[in-house]
Design a protein around this motif. Structure first.
Motif, PDB file in Angstrom:
ATOM      1  N   GLY A  28      11.347  18.587  16.337  1.00  0.00           N
ATOM      2  CA  GLY A  28      11.020  17.294  15.776  1.00  0.00           C
ATOM      3  C   GLY A  28      11.541  17.192  14.359  1.00  0.00           C
ATOM      4  N   GLU A 137      17.129  12.074  16.664  1.00  0.00           N
ATOM      5  CA  GLU A 137      16.050  12.500  15.776  1.00  0.00           C
ATOM      6  C   GLU A 137      15.927  11.623  14.535  1.00  0.00           C
ATOM      7  OE1 GLU A 137      17.358  16.445  15.375  1.00  0.00           O
ATOM      8  OE2 GLU A 137      16.611  17.015  17.337  1.00  0.00           O
ATOM      9  N   GLN A 140      12.763   9.382  13.957  1.00  0.00           N
ATOM     10  CA  GLN A 140      11.536  10.094  13.620  1.00  0.00           C
ATOM     11  C   GLN A 140      11.504  10.496  12.146  1.00  0.00           C
ATOM     12  OE1 GLN A 140      11.463  13.517  16.131  1.00  0.00           O
ATOM     13  NE2 GLN A 140      11.768  12.359  17.989  1.00  0.00           N
TER      14      GLN A 140
END
Length: 194
Positions: A28, A137, A140
């Motif tokens: 993440g 990604e 995020q």
């Protein structure tokens, strides 16, 4: 000399057997910024090997390819990252990424000399899947611009490492082929791990 080369090859293949999967595209990026983006390409074997292979291949080609191939990759990668952040979907992403590693390794092994525009197109196609994976990604991240700047800089550094290795290996043709073989074998390993 041949025994040293055989030992190096054996050690390299043995080390590849213990490498974890690509991995960088599974973490993440929550709260990510420049440093996270800078570190990210170094944490995924797929991106690391592909960027170094682009640099080695560019050095093998010489001339304007030394800057044109890496620049093509960086520009297309950045555009693909932006496109993926907008929700566009590429199916079979991980196999395409690992396939790019294998093909780039083989380009180095055989020192393939394509016309420069075709070489740039091929590198650009590989950049699409790598950039897309990084772009997944970006939404995020707390700072998409900082994160993206970090991974673009890291990619540039990896290309430069590859160019340096390619210039050193150029003097030792067998070393150049060995490095391409290691990259291609690692790509095959990643393909089986996906």
């Amino acid at each position: 000399m041949k025994s040293r080369l055989a030992a190096l090859l054996t050690l390299s293949v043995t080390m590849l057997a213990y490498i974890p999967t690509a991995g960088a595209h599974n973490i993440g990026a929550e709260g990510a910024g420049f440093i996270t983006g800078l570190a990210h390409p170094f944490m995924g074997l797929d991106h690391l090997l592909a960027m170094i292979a682009v640099g080695i291949w560019a050095a093998q080609r010489g001339g304007s390819a030394v800057w044109r191939l890496p620049l093509s990759f960086i520009v297309v990668m950045a555009v693909a990252a932006l496109i993926s952040a907008c929700g566009f979907n590429i199916p079979a992403l991980e196999p395409l990424i690992t396939g790019s590693v294998v093909l780039l390794g083989l380009m180095v092994v055989f020192a393939i000399r394509l016309p420069i525009n075709l070489s740039m197109l091929l590198v650009g196609l590989f950049a699409v899947v790598h950039g897309y994976a990084h772009g997944l990604e970006i939404p995020q991240a707390s700072s998409a611009i900082l994160y993206g700047s970090g991974f673009v800089l890291a990619t540039t550094l990896l290309h430069l490492i590859g160019i340096g290795l390619g210039k050193v290996a150029y003097r030792k043709h067998l070393l150049s082929r060995l490095s391409g073989s290691i990259i291609a074998i690692a790509g095959l390993y990643l393909a089986t791990a996906v």
